[in-house]
Design a protein around this motif. Structure first.
Motif, PDB file in Angstrom:
ATOM      1  N   LEU A  93     -16.149  11.419 -10.305  1.00 19.13           N
ATOM      2  CA  LEU A  93     -16.208  12.782  -9.878  1.00 19.13           C
ATOM      3  C   LEU A  93     -16.089  12.962  -8.374  1.00 19.13           C
ATOM      4  CD1 LEU A  93     -16.731  15.972 -10.238  1.00 19.13           C
ATOM      5  CD2 LEU A  93     -19.295  15.379 -10.265  1.00 19.13           C
ATOM      6  N   VAL A  94     -15.060  13.479  -7.824  1.00 16.46           N
ATOM      7  CA  VAL A  94     -15.064  13.530  -6.450  1.00 16.46           C
ATOM      8  C   VAL A  94     -15.095  14.919  -6.294  1.00 16.46           C
ATOM      9  CG1 VAL A  94     -13.395  13.227  -4.608  1.00 16.46           C
ATOM     10  CG2 VAL A  94     -13.334  11.589  -6.481  1.00 16.46           C
ATOM     11  N   THR A  95     -16.092  15.441  -5.612  1.00 18.93           N
ATOM     12  CA  THR A  95     -16.330  17.210  -5.194  1.00 18.93           C
ATOM     13  C   THR A  95     -15.655  17.243  -3.787  1.00 18.93           C
ATOM     14  OG1 THR A  95     -18.144  16.567  -3.842  1.00 18.93           O
ATOM     15  CG2 THR A  95     -18.588  17.078  -6.357  1.00 18.93           C
ATOM     16  N   GLY A  96     -14.851  18.217  -3.726  1.00 22.60           N
ATOM     17  CA  GLY A  96     -14.193  18.308  -2.418  1.00 22.60           C
ATOM     18  C   GLY A  96     -13.049  17.481  -2.114  1.00 22.60           C
ATOM     19  N   GLY A  97     -12.450  17.201  -3.340  1.00 17.22           N
ATOM     20  CA  GLY A  97     -11.428  15.804  -3.047  1.00 17.22           C
ATOM     21  C   GLY A  97      -9.964  16.163  -2.921  1.00 17.22           C
ATOM     22  N   ILE A  98      -9.812  17.840  -2.559  1.00 18.19           N
ATOM     23  CA  ILE A  98      -8.694  18.267  -1.742  1.00 18.19           C
ATOM     24  C   ILE A  98      -8.735  18.590  -0.386  1.00 18.19           C
ATOM     25  CG2 ILE A  98      -6.745  19.657  -2.230  1.00 18.19           C
ATOM     26  CD1 ILE A  98      -7.243  17.808  -4.513  1.00 18.19           C
ATOM     27  N   GLY A  99     -10.019  18.458  -0.030  1.00 19.24           N
ATOM     28  CA  GLY A  99     -10.404  18.432   1.590  1.00 19.24           C
ATOM     29  C   GLY A  99      -9.802  17.317   2.410  1.00 19.24           C
ATOM     30  N   TYR A 100      -9.840  17.316   3.735  1.00 23.00           N
ATOM     31  CA  TYR A 100      -9.320  16.375   4.406  1.00 23.00           C
ATOM     32  C   TYR A 100      -9.736  14.788   4.169  1.00 23.00           C
ATOM     33  CZ  TYR A 100      -8.429  13.979   9.254  1.00 23.00           C
ATOM     34  OH  TYR A 100      -8.148  13.328  10.073  1.00 23.00           O
ATOM     35  N   ILE A 101     -10.863  14.426   4.122  1.00 22.56           N
ATOM     36  CA  ILE A 101     -11.425  13.284   3.844  1.00 22.56           C
ATOM     37  C   ILE A 101     -10.983  13.021   2.374  1.00 22.56           C
ATOM     38  CG2 ILE A 101     -13.074  11.186   4.300  1.00 22.56           C
ATOM     39  CD1 ILE A 101     -14.140  12.720   6.599  1.00 22.56           C
ATOM     40  N   GLY A 102     -11.449  14.032   1.529  1.00 20.03           N
ATOM     41  CA  GLY A 102     -11.442  13.944   0.051  1.00 20.03           C
ATOM     42  C   GLY A 102     -10.105  13.579  -0.322  1.00 20.03           C
TER      43      GLY A 102
END
Ligand code: UD1
Length: 336
Positions: free
Chosen positions: A5-14
């Motif tokens: 599970l990757v929360t915030g996976g469309i953000g900069y580092i994500g």
């Protein structure tokens, strides 16, 4: 271990991490409601990863909805990025920062308990060292109170995780303390989206080079450093992304651990500006201004623990990071 599970996976580092995870054979289940990203970045992550990930749009602060959408998946681990991250904004709307960053973290931990997910990687920051007495910080350098509400959410996040570990359920956590992530994916398809006037140095430089800003203000040239400007540990965002893959492979050997994610090398603000001008061949007009409140004169990472225990170290140069940052800025301008 496959489903992460990757929360915030469309953000900069994500977003860079999702690409690295897919390259390493993981299947990320990305939860991101795109509030600080965009459908274009989502599409670009798909392109870079052959769409080998699942995306779900949900607010992590809505626990019932989060649990409902994730119940069909069998998840082995979590990388928790989703959080607000602007230091300046956190002074204006502190309650939003505490509400979003801390409720989000607690919901994701609750979810780990319910779904029996045992491995957790937390996005922390060198801000947990506050204004350290040493220039180079080790993971066991005493933590100090941060300067901003944003910083406190990271500091408290680490504390919540430490307390969570006092419960008897086996659970393993790695806190990655990022220094100054910069740059973008070399494809130019993903990078940092700045809303409005950038707070951070590199987006401000690239926008100045692109003619969007008239000049850069360097905050302070009378610090006790060789050229008088602040010193930071700037690290390519793709190296930061790779650190998460290493952390996932490593998590489980100890209950709770922190690692510095930097290059181990300090670079002054002035050096960085000059390196940018050299790699881009462009002039970036700059002036010296007042010190920015809350800035520490000098901080950079000791990375021996990350090297030896995580088996990770930064591979990319500052020049590469700045070239990629400029490439990304130019792409952004083409699409506007
Ligand atoms: C801050 C946060 C850090 C966070 C990072 C990325 C703190 C103490 N640090 O780092 O936790 O991970 O942002 O969001 O809260 N500068 C200028 N002119 C500008 C902009 C910046 O001179 O227009 C200088 C700053 O004074 C500083 C350096 O550039 O010395 C880096 O600043 P910035 O990119 O904002 O990052 P940090 O403040 O180091």
């Amino acid at each position: 271990m496959k489903h992460v599970l990757v929360t915030g996976g469309i953000g900069y580092i994500g977003s860079h991490t999702v690409v690295s995870l897919v390259e390493q054979g993981f299947h990320p289940v990305v939860v991101d409601d795109l509030r600080n990203s965009s459908p274009t970045i989502l599409t670009a992550v798909g392109k870079l990863s052959n769409d080998l990930f699942t995306h779900i749009s949900v607010d992590i602060c809505d626990y019932k909805a989060l649990k409902r959408v994730l119940s069909p998946f069998s998840l082995d681990a979590v990388i928790h990025f989703a959080a607000y991250k602007s230091v300046r904004e956190s002074f204006d709307i502190p309650l939003h920062y505490y509400q979003n960053n801390l409720t989000g973290l607690m919901n994701v931990l609750e979810l780990c308990q319910t779904f029996k997910i045992r491995k957790f990687v937390f996005s922390s920051s060198c801000t947990v060292y506050g204004s350290p007495n040493e220039r180079q910080v080790f993971e066991n350098t005493p933590k100090q109170l941060p300067e901003s509400p944003y910083g406190f959410t990271k500091w408290m996040g680490e504390q919540i995780l430490a307390d969570f570990h006092r419960n008897p359920t086996p659970f393993q956590t790695i806190c990655l303390r990022y220094f100054n992530p910069i740059g973008a994916h070399p494809s130019g398809l993903i990078g940092e989206l700045s809303v409005g006037i950038p707070n951070n140095l590199v987006p401000y430089i690239t926008q100045t080079a692109a003619g969007i800003r008239k000049h850069l203000t360097i905050f302070g040239n009378n610090y006790p450093t060789p050229d008088g400007t602040c010193i930071r540990d700037f690290i390519h965002v793709c190296d930061v992304a790779d650190a998460h893959v290493s952390a996932l492979k490593h998590v489980g050997t100890k209950p709770l651990e922190a690692f510095n994610i930097g290059t181990g090398k300090g670079t002054s603000v002035l050096d960085l500006v000059q390196t940018f001008m050299a790699v881009s061949g462009l002039d970036v007009p700059y002036r010296y201004g007042e010190r920015r409140s809350g800035d520490v004169a000098e901080i950079f990472a000791n990375v021996e623990k990350s090297k030896h225990e995580l088996g990770w170290e930064a591979q990319r140069t500052l020049e590469q990071a700045l070239r990629d940052a400029w490439n990304w800025e130019q792409r952004l301008q083409q699409h506007d």
